[in-house]
Design an enzyme around this catalytic site. Structure first.
Site, PDB file in Angstrom:
ATOM      1  N   CYS A 215       0.833  -1.208   0.000  1.00 38.57           N
ATOM      2  CA  CYS A 215       0.000   0.000   0.000  1.00 38.57           C
ATOM      3  C   CYS A 215       0.867   1.258   0.000  1.00 38.57           C
ATOM      4  O   CYS A 215       1.894   1.326   0.675  1.00 38.57           O
ATOM      5  CB  CYS A 215      -0.906  -0.014   1.228  1.00 38.57           C
ATOM      6  SG  CYS A 215      -2.049   1.379   1.267  1.00 38.57           S
TER       7      CYS A 215
ATOM      8  N   CYS B 106       0.294   4.649   7.062  1.00 38.63           N
ATOM      9  CA  CYS B 106      -0.322   4.489   8.383  1.00 38.63           C
ATOM     10  C   CYS B 106       0.654   3.742   9.310  1.00 38.63           C
ATOM     11  O   CYS B 106       1.042   2.602   9.012  1.00 38.63           O
ATOM     12  CB  CYS B 106      -1.639   3.732   8.262  1.00 38.63           C
ATOM     13  SG  CYS B 106      -2.688   4.375   6.950  1.00 38.63           S
TER      14      CYS B 106
ATOM     15  N   CYS C  63       0.321   0.001  10.375  1.00 37.93           N
ATOM     16  CA  CYS C  63      -0.125  -1.000   9.404  1.00 37.93           C
ATOM     17  C   CYS C  63       1.003  -1.782   8.739  1.00 37.93           C
ATOM     18  O   CYS C  63       1.908  -1.202   8.136  1.00 37.93           O
ATOM     19  CB  CYS C  63      -0.983  -0.330   8.337  1.00 37.93           C
ATOM     20  SG  CYS C  63      -1.693  -1.537   7.194  1.00 37.93           S
TER      21      CYS C  63
ATOM     22  N   CYS D 213     -16.636  -9.129   5.539  1.00 36.00           N
ATOM     23  CA  CYS D 213     -15.983  -7.828   5.321  1.00 36.00           C
ATOM     24  C   CYS D 213     -14.697  -8.010   4.530  1.00 36.00           C
ATOM     25  O   CYS D 213     -13.777  -8.691   5.003  1.00 36.00           O
ATOM     26  CB  CYS D 213     -15.632  -7.189   6.652  1.00 36.00           C
ATOM     27  SG  CYS D 213     -17.017  -7.032   7.773  1.00 36.00           S
TER      28      CYS D 213
ATOM     29  N   CYS E 158     -19.637  -6.114   3.497  1.00 39.11           N
ATOM     30  CA  CYS E 158     -18.944  -4.886   3.904  1.00 39.11           C
ATOM     31  C   CYS E 158     -17.617  -4.854   3.154  1.00 39.11           C
ATOM     32  O   CYS E 158     -17.024  -5.912   2.935  1.00 39.11           O
ATOM     33  CB  CYS E 158     -18.696  -4.935   5.411  1.00 39.11           C
ATOM     34  SG  CYS E 158     -17.651  -3.590   6.017  1.00 39.11           S
TER      35      CYS E 158
ATOM     36  N   CYS F 229     -19.529   2.365   8.493  1.00 38.28           N
ATOM     37  CA  CYS F 229     -18.804   1.712   9.586  1.00 38.28           C
ATOM     38  C   CYS F 229     -17.549   2.538   9.803  1.00 38.28           C
ATOM     39  O   CYS F 229     -16.689   2.601   8.930  1.00 38.28           O
ATOM     40  CB  CYS F 229     -18.464   0.277   9.187  1.00 38.28           C
ATOM     41  SG  CYS F 229     -17.347  -0.544  10.352  1.00 38.28           S
TER      42      CYS F 229
ATOM     43  N   ARG G 142     -18.282  -2.161  17.927  1.00 38.13           N
ATOM     44  CA  ARG G 142     -17.605  -3.454  17.718  1.00 38.13           C
ATOM     45  C   ARG G 142     -16.292  -3.514  18.483  1.00 38.13           C
ATOM     46  O   ARG G 142     -15.436  -2.647  18.343  1.00 38.13           O
ATOM     47  CB  ARG G 142     -17.338  -3.713  16.223  1.00 38.13           C
ATOM     48  CG  ARG G 142     -16.674  -5.081  15.999  1.00 38.13           C
ATOM     49  CD  ARG G 142     -16.511  -5.450  14.535  1.00 38.13           C
ATOM     50  NE  ARG G 142     -17.773  -5.374  13.849  1.00 38.13           N
ATOM     51  CZ  ARG G 142     -18.066  -4.455  12.935  1.00 38.13           C
ATOM     52  NH1 ARG G 142     -17.177  -3.585  12.573  1.00 38.13           N
ATOM     53  NH2 ARG G 142     -19.245  -4.438  12.377  1.00 38.13           N
TER      54      ARG G 142
HETATM   55  N1  SAM Z   1      -6.626   0.357   3.139  1.00 39.28           N
HETATM   56  C1  SAM Z   1      -7.902   0.728   3.564  1.00 39.28           C
HETATM   57  C2  SAM Z   1      -7.890   1.923   4.492  1.00 39.28           C
HETATM   58  O1  SAM Z   1      -6.983   2.021   5.323  1.00 39.28           O
HETATM   59  O2  SAM Z   1      -8.780   2.738   4.394  1.00 39.28           O
HETATM   60  C3  SAM Z   1      -8.696  -0.404   4.195  1.00 39.28           C
HETATM   61  C4  SAM Z   1      -8.009  -1.430   5.062  1.00 39.28           C
HETATM   62  S1  SAM Z   1      -7.333  -0.845   6.601  1.00 39.28           S
HETATM   63  C5  SAM Z   1      -6.326  -2.200   7.078  1.00 39.28           C
HETATM   64  C6  SAM Z   1      -8.714  -0.803   7.697  1.00 39.28           C
HETATM   65  C7  SAM Z   1      -8.520  -0.332   9.119  1.00 39.28           C
HETATM   66  O3  SAM Z   1      -7.920  -1.354   9.911  1.00 39.28           O
HETATM   67  C8  SAM Z   1      -7.616   0.862   9.375  1.00 39.28           C
HETATM   68  O4  SAM Z   1      -8.252   2.070   9.136  1.00 39.28           O
HETATM   69  C9  SAM Z   1      -7.287   0.719  10.836  1.00 39.28           C
HETATM   70  O5  SAM Z   1      -8.204   1.430  11.630  1.00 39.28           O
HETATM   71  C10 SAM Z   1      -7.408  -0.783  11.085  1.00 39.28           C
HETATM   72  N2  SAM Z   1      -6.079  -1.361  11.360  1.00 39.28           N
HETATM   73  C11 SAM Z   1      -5.091  -1.571  10.462  1.00 39.28           C
HETATM   74  N3  SAM Z   1      -3.995  -2.080  11.043  1.00 39.28           N
HETATM   75  C12 SAM Z   1      -4.285  -2.202  12.366  1.00 39.28           C
HETATM   76  C13 SAM Z   1      -3.547  -2.659  13.505  1.00 39.28           C
HETATM   77  N4  SAM Z   1      -2.291  -3.068  13.396  1.00 39.28           N
HETATM   78  N5  SAM Z   1      -4.163  -2.661  14.711  1.00 39.28           N
HETATM   79  C14 SAM Z   1      -5.446  -2.226  14.814  1.00 39.28           C
HETATM   80  N6  SAM Z   1      -6.183  -1.781  13.785  1.00 39.28           N
HETATM   81  C15 SAM Z   1      -5.621  -1.757  12.575  1.00 39.28           C
HETATM   82 FE1  SF4 Z   2      -2.792   1.181   3.415  1.00 41.89          FE
HETATM   83 FE2  SF4 Z   2      -2.741  -0.022   5.773  1.00 41.89          FE
HETATM   84 FE3  SF4 Z   2      -3.152   2.580   5.659  1.00 41.89          FE
HETATM   85 FE4  SF4 Z   2      -5.077   0.885   4.766  1.00 41.89          FE
HETATM   86  S1  SF4 Z   2      -4.354   1.080   6.867  1.00 41.89           S
HETATM   87  S2  SF4 Z   2      -4.337   2.763   3.774  1.00 41.89           S
HETATM   88  S3  SF4 Z   2      -3.778  -0.752   3.949  1.00 41.89           S
HETATM   89  S4  SF4 Z   2      -1.272   1.513   5.009  1.00 41.89           S
END
Ligand code: SAM
Ligand code: SF4
Ligand code: DTB
Length: 321
Positions: free
Chosen positions: A59, A63, A66, A105, A136, A196, A268
């Site tokens: 990606c 974040c 992530c 989802c 979802c 959500c 949730r």
């Molecule tokens: N890439 C898309 C986005 O970020 O909008 C969708 C997938 S992203 C993995 C969905 C959500 O998962 C993130 O917004 C975050 O809130 C949650 N998430 C991701 N990694 C996480 C982690 N290590 N611990 C807890 N929540 C996490």
């Molecule tokens: Fe990309 Fe992870 Fe951020 Fe979703 S949460 S936008 S997968 S870096």
């Protein structure tokens, strides 16, 4: 039963009010949260959603929590996969249904979906719906016409989290803004898809940031239909690895305040359950959580095994919603 003093659905929550909720004696807070919960939701019923990562890794966003960000991928070893075949997704959805999940989802590690990819996702949504499950997706930012395309395919929920307070947001993500997230939520809402949206705690934020996150969610034009509260799953190689964990009772408080400020929303208990005791999860249900992610994996990290959840439901007398 006496109606809870929190029963009015309000969109004008102030920081002072939400801060005062966080500051309440723990037992008063949880008691009021459960009392309000019973006014709008069935007691002892917990809904189960199953996640599937339909496009993993690589990606372009950064974040800090992530493992799917290309920026951290080298250390974390999550290579970029292609979008999964519809047939494989259908097999996984069927298995999820057989295991007792009512919502499927699908998540993709995209900044935003390309139109070609959206066609494939629309097909997956139609497939999931044909099984009689709710669908979802969480695909990143969305334009209005893309939200409409998903609505037309029968999508029930779009997940897009605010993640944290507007003030702390810049510490966690630099590649997309908080306002861009609000814009996507607007497109989803206007297309008539259930929203959500929630966040993550345990990212080193202060209580004041948790207050700010709840205020941001509870002052949206409509409360999100579903509010996932994630406890950070720390992944090796991500910048947040080694962050001091949030205390369990503070996590429960966050759930309770979400419950009290957004009475009709389903809160949730999301990521982070794998390392939670049965007792901590029970307190989260007491505080008004009534939905979980179910199945051995979240998107890329572990979740409690189904047999542990079955045992937990039995011990607590919970029933599937
Ligand atoms: N890439 C898309 C986005 O970020 O909008 C969708 C997938 S992203 C993995 C969905 C959500 O998962 C993130 O917004 C975050 O809130 C949650 N998430 C991701 N990694 C996480 C982690 N290590 N611990 C807890 N929540 C996490
Ligand atoms: Fe990309 Fe992870 Fe951020 Fe979703 S949460 S936008 S997968 S870096
Ligand atoms: C949400 O709020 N939490 C889920 C879902 N929405 C998409 C994702 C949790 C991801 C946890 C880290 C992982 O497994 O990669």
């Amino acid at each position: 039963m006496t109606d809870s003093p929190f029963a009015a659905v309000r969109h004008d929550w102030t920081r002072e009010e939400v801060r005062a909720l966080f500051d309440r004696p723990f037992l008063d807070l949880v008691y009021d949260a459960q009392t309000l919960h019973r006014q709008f939701h069935t007691p002892n019923a917990v809904q189960r959603s199953q996640l599937l990562s339909i496009k993993t890794g690589g990606c372009a966003e950064d974040c800090a929590y992530c493992p799917q960000s290309a920026k951290y991928a080298k250390e974390v070893c999550l290579k970029a996969d292609k979008l999964m075949d519809v047939a494989v997704v259908m097999e996984r959805a069927q298995a999820a249904k057989a295991a007792g999940a009512t919502r499927f989802c699908m998540g993709a590690a995209w900044t935003r979906p390309k139109d070609k990819d959206l066609d494939a996702v629309a097909e997956m949504v139609e497939g999931v719906k044909s099984l009689g499950m709710e669908a979802c997706v969480t695909l990143g930012m969305l334009e209005a016409y893309q939200a409409q395309r998903l609505k037309d395919a029968g999508l029930d929920y779009y997940n897009h989290n605010l993640d944290t307070s507007p003030e702390y947001y810049g510490e966690i993500i630099s590649t997309r803004t908080f306002d861009e997230r609000l814009e996507t939520l607007g497109h989803v809402r206007e297309a008539g898809i259930n929203v959500c949206s929630g966040g993550i705690v345990g990212m080193g934020e202060s209580r004041e940031d948790r207050v700010g996150m709840i205020v941001a969610l509870a002052t949206l034009p409509n409360h999100p239909n579903s509010v996932p509260i994630n406890r950070l799953v720390q992944v090796k190689g991500t910048p947040l690895e080694g962050t001091p964990e949030i205390e369990g009772l503070e996590f429960v408080r966050t759930i309770a305040v979400a419950r009290l400020t957004m009475p009709k929303s389903v809160v949730r208990l999301s990521a982070g359950r794998e390392t939670m005791s049965d007792e901590l999860q029970a307190l989260c249900f007491m505080a008004g959580a009534s939905s979980i992610f179910y199945g051995e994996k979240l998107l890329t990290t572990p979740n409690p095994l189904e047999n542990r959840d079955t045992a937990l439901f039995e011990k607590l007398g919970l029933v599937a919603a």
